[in-house]
Design a protein around this motif. Sequence first.
Motif, PDB file in Angstrom:
ATOM      1  N   ARG A 194       0.825  -1.303   0.063  1.00  0.00           N
ATOM      2  CA  ARG A 194      -0.045   0.054  -0.073  1.00  0.00           C
ATOM      3  C   ARG A 194       0.834   1.270   0.199  1.00  0.00           C
ATOM      4  NH1 ARG A 194      -5.381  -0.775   2.664  1.00  0.00           N
ATOM      5  NH2 ARG A 194      -5.899   1.383   1.457  1.00  0.00           N
ATOM      6  N   ILE A 195       2.113   1.182   0.937  1.00  0.00           N
ATOM      7  CA  ILE A 195       2.854   2.509   0.596  1.00  0.00           C
ATOM      8  C   ILE A 195       3.714   2.750  -0.477  1.00  0.00           C
ATOM      9  CG2 ILE A 195       2.840   2.675   3.496  1.00  0.00           C
ATOM     10  CD1 ILE A 195       5.837   1.485   3.189  1.00  0.00           C
ATOM     11  N   GLN A 196       3.822   1.586  -1.476  1.00  0.00           N
ATOM     12  CA  GLN A 196       4.614   1.523  -2.426  1.00  0.00           C
ATOM     13  C   GLN A 196       3.682   1.934  -3.856  1.00  0.00           C
ATOM     14  OE1 GLN A 196       8.201  -1.185  -2.514  1.00  0.00           O
ATOM     15  NE2 GLN A 196       6.919  -2.103  -1.013  1.00  0.00           N
ATOM     16  N   LEU A 197       2.542   2.030  -3.677  1.00  0.00           N
ATOM     17  CA  LEU A 197       1.767   2.422  -4.698  1.00  0.00           C
ATOM     18  C   LEU A 197       1.863   3.815  -5.391  1.00  0.00           C
ATOM     19  CD1 LEU A 197      -1.784   1.008  -3.668  1.00  0.00           C
ATOM     20  CD2 LEU A 197      -0.242   0.049  -5.725  1.00  0.00           C
ATOM     21  N   GLN A 208      -3.097   5.733  -7.515  1.00  0.00           N
ATOM     22  CA  GLN A 208      -3.678   4.526  -7.591  1.00  0.00           C
ATOM     23  C   GLN A 208      -4.199   4.148  -6.191  1.00  0.00           C
ATOM     24  OE1 GLN A 208       0.526   2.269  -7.909  1.00  0.00           O
ATOM     25  NE2 GLN A 208      -0.615   1.223  -9.714  1.00  0.00           N
ATOM     26  N   GLN A 209      -5.541   3.475  -6.380  1.00  0.00           N
ATOM     27  CA  GLN A 209      -6.351   3.037  -5.480  1.00  0.00           C
ATOM     28  C   GLN A 209      -5.567   2.183  -4.429  1.00  0.00           C
ATOM     29  OE1 GLN A 209      -9.863   0.695  -6.874  1.00  0.00           O
ATOM     30  NE2 GLN A 209     -10.916   1.182  -5.081  1.00  0.00           N
ATOM     31  N   GLN A 251      -3.462   8.430   2.521  1.00  0.00           N
ATOM     32  CA  GLN A 251      -4.373   8.613   1.624  1.00  0.00           C
ATOM     33  C   GLN A 251      -3.979  10.147   1.182  1.00  0.00           C
ATOM     34  OE1 GLN A 251      -8.399   8.021   3.598  1.00  0.00           O
ATOM     35  NE2 GLN A 251      -8.206   6.146   2.630  1.00  0.00           N
ATOM     36  N   GLY A 252      -3.408  10.927   1.878  1.00  0.00           N
ATOM     37  CA  GLY A 252      -3.242  12.276   1.554  1.00  0.00           C
ATOM     38  C   GLY A 252      -2.104  12.632   0.598  1.00  0.00           C
ATOM     39  N   GLY A 253      -1.347  11.566   0.385  1.00  0.00           N
ATOM     40  CA  GLY A 253      -0.254  11.499  -0.869  1.00  0.00           C
ATOM     41  C   GLY A 253       0.835  10.516  -0.514  1.00  0.00           C
ATOM     42  N   ARG A 254       1.664  10.078  -1.411  1.00  0.00           N
ATOM     43  CA  ARG A 254       2.591   9.200  -1.357  1.00  0.00           C
ATOM     44  C   ARG A 254       3.614   9.855  -0.154  1.00  0.00           C
ATOM     45  NH1 ARG A 254       7.109   6.417  -4.215  1.00  0.00           N
ATOM     46  NH2 ARG A 254       6.486   4.435  -4.150  1.00  0.00           N
TER      47      ARG A 254
END
Length: 123
Positions: free
Chosen positions: A87-90, A94-95, A100-103
Amino acid sequence: MKKTILLTILLAVFASCSDSDTYEDIETPPTTPTNPTTAVTYNKDVKSIIDANCVSCHSSGRSAAFRPLTTFAQVKAAVESAGLLGRIQLQSGQQGLMPQGGRMAQANIDLIVKWNTDGLKEN
């Protein structure tokens, strides 16, 4: 009137997930080990990244309280069995991207990945 109050409450709940309104606020300076060959540990390297990027939603009473990330054991379990690394590497947009606020900064992602590679040590 009731619709306005309900809408206001819903907006407040959604906005409360992040303490930040901008990508720059979410991207914390990377915590880099003093020696890249030194093992990454939770307390020394990872905890501050999780606290800065995840706990605002993933803690008691928050929108993602169902998956708290406030302790070593919880974060370790999220890496091992809940897909935290994926999830943190998306990429942005990407969904499923977290936070959620940004990578978050790539250096922070790299440290968490190295923590996993180094055996998910606490100290």
